[in-house]
Structures are given as C-alpha cells and as structure tokens.
Design a protein around this motif. Sequence first.
Motif, PDB file in Angstrom:
ATOM      1  N   TYR A  64       1.381   1.469 -24.429  1.00  0.00           N
ATOM      2  CA  TYR A  64       1.438   2.315 -23.238  1.00  0.00           C
ATOM      3  C   TYR A  64       1.251   3.766 -23.626  1.00  0.00           C
ATOM      4  CZ  TYR A  64       3.074   4.346 -18.817  1.00  0.00           C
ATOM      5  OH  TYR A  64       3.154   5.041 -17.638  1.00  0.00           O
ATOM      6  N   SER A  65       0.337   4.432 -22.964  1.00  0.00           N
ATOM      7  CA  SER A  65       0.100   5.859 -23.170  1.00  0.00           C
ATOM      8  C   SER A  65      -0.623   6.386 -21.942  1.00  0.00           C
ATOM      9  CB  SER A  65      -0.751   6.091 -24.427  1.00  0.00           C
ATOM     10  OG  SER A  65      -2.096   5.679 -24.210  1.00  0.00           O
ATOM     11  N   ALA A  66      -0.875   7.672 -21.942  1.00  0.00           N
ATOM     12  CA  ALA A  66      -1.620   8.277 -20.829  1.00  0.00           C
ATOM     13  C   ALA A  66      -3.056   7.783 -20.784  1.00  0.00           C
ATOM     14  CB  ALA A  66      -1.581   9.796 -20.930  1.00  0.00           C
ATOM     15  N   LEU A  67      -3.522   7.167 -21.882  1.00  0.00           N
ATOM     16  CA  LEU A  67      -4.859   6.577 -21.905  1.00  0.00           C
ATOM     17  C   LEU A  67      -4.837   5.067 -21.704  1.00  0.00           C
ATOM     18  CD1 LEU A  67      -6.531   8.529 -24.862  1.00  0.00           C
ATOM     19  CD2 LEU A  67      -7.174   8.638 -22.447  1.00  0.00           C
ATOM     20  N   TRP A  68      -3.681   4.427 -21.910  1.00  0.00           N
ATOM     21  CA  TRP A  68      -3.562   2.962 -21.764  1.00  0.00           C
ATOM     22  C   TRP A  68      -2.424   2.696 -20.784  1.00  0.00           C
ATOM     23  CZ3 TRP A  68      -6.644  -0.893 -23.620  1.00  0.00           C
ATOM     24  CH2 TRP A  68      -6.180  -2.206 -23.477  1.00  0.00           C
ATOM     25  N   ARG A  69      -2.792   2.563 -19.507  1.00  0.00           N
ATOM     26  CA  ARG A  69      -1.806   2.433 -18.438  1.00  0.00           C
ATOM     27  C   ARG A  69      -1.747   1.022 -17.878  1.00  0.00           C
ATOM     28  NH1 ARG A  69      -2.149   8.008 -15.019  1.00  0.00           N
ATOM     29  NH2 ARG A  69      -0.374   6.975 -14.023  1.00  0.00           N
ATOM     30  N   VAL A  70      -2.240   0.083 -18.643  1.00  0.00           N
ATOM     31  CA  VAL A  70      -2.301  -1.328 -18.247  1.00  0.00           C
ATOM     32  C   VAL A  70      -0.953  -1.869 -17.753  1.00  0.00           C
ATOM     33  CG1 VAL A  70      -2.687  -3.661 -19.144  1.00  0.00           C
ATOM     34  CG2 VAL A  70      -4.323  -1.831 -19.668  1.00  0.00           C
ATOM     35  N   PRO A  71       0.176  -1.616 -18.453  1.00  0.00           N
ATOM     36  CA  PRO A  71       1.440  -2.224 -18.013  1.00  0.00           C
ATOM     37  C   PRO A  71       1.920  -1.769 -16.648  1.00  0.00           C
ATOM     38  CG  PRO A  71       1.619  -1.411 -20.272  1.00  0.00           C
ATOM     39  CD  PRO A  71       0.343  -0.862 -19.702  1.00  0.00           C
ATOM     40  N   GLU A  72       1.430  -0.632 -16.165  1.00  0.00           N
ATOM     41  CA  GLU A  72       1.909  -0.109 -14.889  1.00  0.00           C
ATOM     42  C   GLU A  72       1.582  -1.028 -13.721  1.00  0.00           C
ATOM     43  OE1 GLU A  72       1.469   4.707 -15.836  1.00  0.00           O
ATOM     44  OE2 GLU A  72       0.097   3.708 -14.437  1.00  0.00           O
ATOM     45  N   VAL A  73       0.536  -1.817 -13.862  1.00  0.00           N
ATOM     46  CA  VAL A  73       0.026  -2.580 -12.716  1.00  0.00           C
ATOM     47  C   VAL A  73       0.903  -3.779 -12.394  1.00  0.00           C
ATOM     48  CG1 VAL A  73      -1.977  -3.761 -11.744  1.00  0.00           C
ATOM     49  CG2 VAL A  73      -2.301  -1.841 -13.334  1.00  0.00           C
ATOM     50  N   GLU A  74       1.250  -4.585 -13.392  1.00  0.00           N
ATOM     51  CA  GLU A  74       2.006  -5.816 -13.149  1.00  0.00           C
ATOM     52  C   GLU A  74       3.260  -5.922 -14.011  1.00  0.00           C
ATOM     53  OE1 GLU A  74      -1.864  -8.632 -11.957  1.00  0.00           O
ATOM     54  OE2 GLU A  74      -0.763  -8.998 -13.820  1.00  0.00           O
ATOM     55  N   VAL A  75       3.137  -5.588 -15.284  1.00  0.00           N
ATOM     56  CA  VAL A  75       4.230  -5.842 -16.224  1.00  0.00           C
ATOM     57  C   VAL A  75       5.453  -4.971 -15.940  1.00  0.00           C
ATOM     58  CG1 VAL A  75       4.924  -5.620 -18.643  1.00  0.00           C
ATOM     59  CG2 VAL A  75       2.781  -6.756 -18.060  1.00  0.00           C
ATOM     60  N   MET A  76       5.254  -3.677 -15.787  1.00  0.00           N
ATOM     61  CA  MET A  76       6.401  -2.796 -15.574  1.00  0.00           C
ATOM     62  C   MET A  76       7.139  -3.075 -14.265  1.00  0.00           C
ATOM     63  SD  MET A  76       5.238   0.855 -17.212  1.00  0.00           S
ATOM     64  CE  MET A  76       5.305   1.100 -18.992  1.00  0.00           C
ATOM     65  N   PRO A  77       6.435  -3.341 -13.157  1.00  0.00           N
ATOM     66  CA  PRO A  77       7.172  -3.696 -11.939  1.00  0.00           C
ATOM     67  C   PRO A  77       8.007  -4.969 -12.095  1.00  0.00           C
ATOM     68  CG  PRO A  77       4.942  -3.012 -11.380  1.00  0.00           C
ATOM     69  CD  PRO A  77       4.995  -3.121 -12.877  1.00  0.00           C
ATOM     70  N   ALA A  78       7.464  -5.978 -12.787  1.00  0.00           N
ATOM     71  CA  ALA A  78       8.225  -7.206 -13.017  1.00  0.00           C
ATOM     72  C   ALA A  78       9.459  -6.924 -13.860  1.00  0.00           C
ATOM     73  CB  ALA A  78       7.342  -8.253 -13.681  1.00  0.00           C
ATOM     74  N   CYS A  79       9.286  -6.116 -14.902  1.00  0.00           N
ATOM     75  CA  CYS A  79      10.407  -5.800 -15.784  1.00  0.00           C
ATOM     76  C   CYS A  79      11.477  -4.993 -15.057  1.00  0.00           C
ATOM     77  CB  CYS A  79       9.911  -5.036 -17.006  1.00  0.00           C
ATOM     78  SG  CYS A  79       8.988  -6.056 -18.192  1.00  0.00           S
ATOM     79  N   GLU A  80      11.062  -4.075 -14.208  1.00  0.00           N
ATOM     80  CA  GLU A  80      12.036  -3.289 -13.447  1.00  0.00           C
ATOM     81  C   GLU A  80      12.890  -4.189 -12.574  1.00  0.00           C
ATOM     82  OE1 GLU A  80      12.208   0.505 -10.330  1.00  0.00           O
ATOM     83  OE2 GLU A  80      10.277  -0.336 -10.966  1.00  0.00           O
ATOM     84  N   GLU A  81      12.249  -5.170 -11.957  1.00  0.00           N
ATOM     85  CA  GLU A  81      12.961  -6.122 -11.111  1.00  0.00           C
ATOM     86  C   GLU A  81      13.969  -6.940 -11.917  1.00  0.00           C
ATOM     87  OE1 GLU A  81      11.815 -10.343  -8.996  1.00  0.00           O
ATOM     88  OE2 GLU A  81      10.320  -8.740  -8.948  1.00  0.00           O
ATOM     89  N   LEU A  82      13.624  -7.268 -13.161  1.00  0.00           N
ATOM     90  CA  LEU A  82      14.461  -8.131 -13.988  1.00  0.00           C
ATOM     91  C   LEU A  82      15.461  -7.372 -14.846  1.00  0.00           C
ATOM     92  CD1 LEU A  82      11.624 -10.533 -15.254  1.00  0.00           C
ATOM     93  CD2 LEU A  82      13.313 -11.021 -13.464  1.00  0.00           C
ATOM     94  N   GLY A  83      15.365  -6.058 -14.894  1.00  0.00           N
ATOM     95  CA  GLY A  83      16.248  -5.283 -15.747  1.00  0.00           C
ATOM     96  C   GLY A  83      15.834  -5.287 -17.201  1.00  0.00           C
ATOM     97  N   VAL A  84      14.532  -5.465 -17.456  1.00  0.00           N
ATOM     98  CA  VAL A  84      13.984  -5.469 -18.812  1.00  0.00           C
ATOM     99  C   VAL A  84      13.418  -4.084 -19.120  1.00  0.00           C
ATOM    100  CG1 VAL A  84      12.200  -6.449 -20.317  1.00  0.00           C
ATOM    101  CG2 VAL A  84      13.473  -7.930 -18.758  1.00  0.00           C
ATOM    102  N   GLY A  85      13.854  -3.483 -20.218  1.00  0.00           N
ATOM    103  CA  GLY A  85      13.407  -2.147 -20.568  1.00  0.00           C
ATOM    104  C   GLY A  85      12.149  -2.167 -21.409  1.00  0.00           C
TER     105      GLY A  85
END
Length: 338
Positions: free
Chosen positions: A179-200
């Motif tokens: 994850y970086s300002a050039l690689w924002r791939v996790p923002e689309v699906e992974v980070m929202p799922a993790c936020e819901e589950l409490g995964v950092g």
Amino acid sequence: MDFRHLGSSGLIVSRIAYGNWLTRSSSTGEETELACVRAALDAGITTFDTADVYADTRAEEALGRALKGERRESLEILTKVFAPVGPGRNDQGLSRKHIRESIDNSLRRLGTDHVDVYQAHRFDPSTPLEETMEALADVVHCGKAHYIGVSEWTADQIRRGHALARELKVSLVSNQPQYSALWRVPEVEVMPACEELGVGQIVWSPLAQGVLTGKYPPGGQRPEGSRATEANDGSAELSAWLTDDVLGRVRQLRPIAAEAGLTVAQLSLAWVLQNPGVCAAVVGASRPEQITDNAKAADVELDGDVMDRIDAVLGPVAHRDPAATAAMNPPSPDWRLA
C-alpha cells in the motif's frame, strides 16, 4: 514514536515498523543490519517484521541476533510462512505439516520462544482453508504465537479465514498488503472488509520500493547502489514505477513536502499512515539514518489540502485494480506440483 492498537485487538504496535526483507549478501550485510535495528530501537520502533523466506532464512537469523539482549516483552516480532524454504514439495505452502515445522524453525532462527503475530504470507489454494486455520490456531494455543495474520489475501479469503479463526477461538488481527500513494489496490475491497472485521493493516512497500523517496530522477541515471541497480533486490518490481511520467509526478511532491517541513519520503509515509485502517507501515533500510529520518513520519498529520494535492499529483498513475491482490497468490490448487 506514535503507537496504535492492531485492529480491534489489544496488541499495540509502533506506527513505523522495521522490516528486514531486503537483507541480502549483495546489499545489506550483517554489520549494517545491526546498525539499522539499533537505529530503529533508538527511534522508538518496537515492531519488527520479517519472514522465513527472506534472504533464504538468513533475515530471521540476522534479526534475532540484532535483538538479542533486548527485553522481549517490549518488542512485537512478526514473521510469516508460505514461500519455499527448501527443495521438498512440503517445504512451502500452508499445510499443517509446513506450518508446524516452519514455526519451530522460525523461532529457532529468531532466538525466541514465541512471535507476537504469525502471518500466512499468501493464500494457498492447494490446502483446505480449514486445515490452514486449524494449524495456525494450534500455533497460538500452544503458545508459539499470540495472534495470527495474513498477507495479500483477497477480501473474500480474509472473511472466510476470519470466520474460521473465531470458531477456533484465535484472533486474526492483521493483514499485510502492499500500500502506498502509488499502489492503492487495497482501498477498493480489502480495507473495507478488514475495517468491518476489526483487522488492522500493517502495510509493506509504503514508499513504492523507494520511488516515493524522490531519489529516482526522470530520464536520468539510477543512483549507484540503489535497488533499481541490483537485480536480486527488487529491480523487477520497480520497473512499473520507473517511467518518466511516474518519476516526474513524484518530483512534483518536493514543494508540497518542503511546505510541510518534510522530506518526500516522510510525506509519503505520512500519507499512508493517514488512512485510519493502517496501524503500521513497514520500512526497510540500507543505512541507519534512513530509519531515523523515516521514523519521524509516525506522528505527522497532514491536513486535507495537502492530501488533496498529493492525490491530484499521483492519482492519475496510481494502481487501483483489486484483481492485483488475487494475482499475487498461486493461480490454481496444483501450484506446488508444477
């Protein structure tokens, strides 16, 4: 140094974590590794990330020696399992056999009786997920790890693994994506799922393999000794960023960083840490002063205008396709037999 709970768990990690994945005989020697770890400790870093496969298992050994004598309770040590560490068919993957053997070997190399987070380095389609999660739960239940985590799993894989972990009464607390300002791939699906589950999120390559330090000039020579000139240390991964368009845009970050009183690297790290789901950013170093400088980004808060300016510069060349996460994992169940 600033600190944060890892996901919804009680474990506290330093916002900047030290990663020794680039320890290689061709780049970072033992003496330099010791100096970098000492610089990390002096900067207040308490979280150290490694993996059994890094530098053909020598990275764990080097980290263990560098941390010898430190108060174990004051450190958070993370390592990973998945990639091949030997010639056998079972020297890789996430089978019960490999996980149980690998944790013992990692602990021996690290010189400790437990790790704080034991991470599945990739998803293994050749092993039933139930077997993998049961084996990871066993590692926790026998006291060899406090928590478990994953790296570069898709949102669906994380959801399934998290549900099994809860059934097995262990805590899946972290995901380690690029994850970086050039690689924002996790923002689309992974980070929202993790936020819901409490995964950092404990993110790797927050400086895009060093590109977001601003040290690579567009159309120019690669700096001597940089990763771009060392084939064994990541130049293949760098190739996508070493274009005049990307490097020219990174150059445009210089005045933004200067106005904020930061280096380009510190600005880029602060951008990553601004995401509320990111608990820590893993940084490596070939010189101890790099760790000292980068650690200063831990408590920087960027205002909305600065974030908007960074997005305006880098947004057009940032990667966002969620399919890139799945592409980092083996494509089929028979990958170990190929």
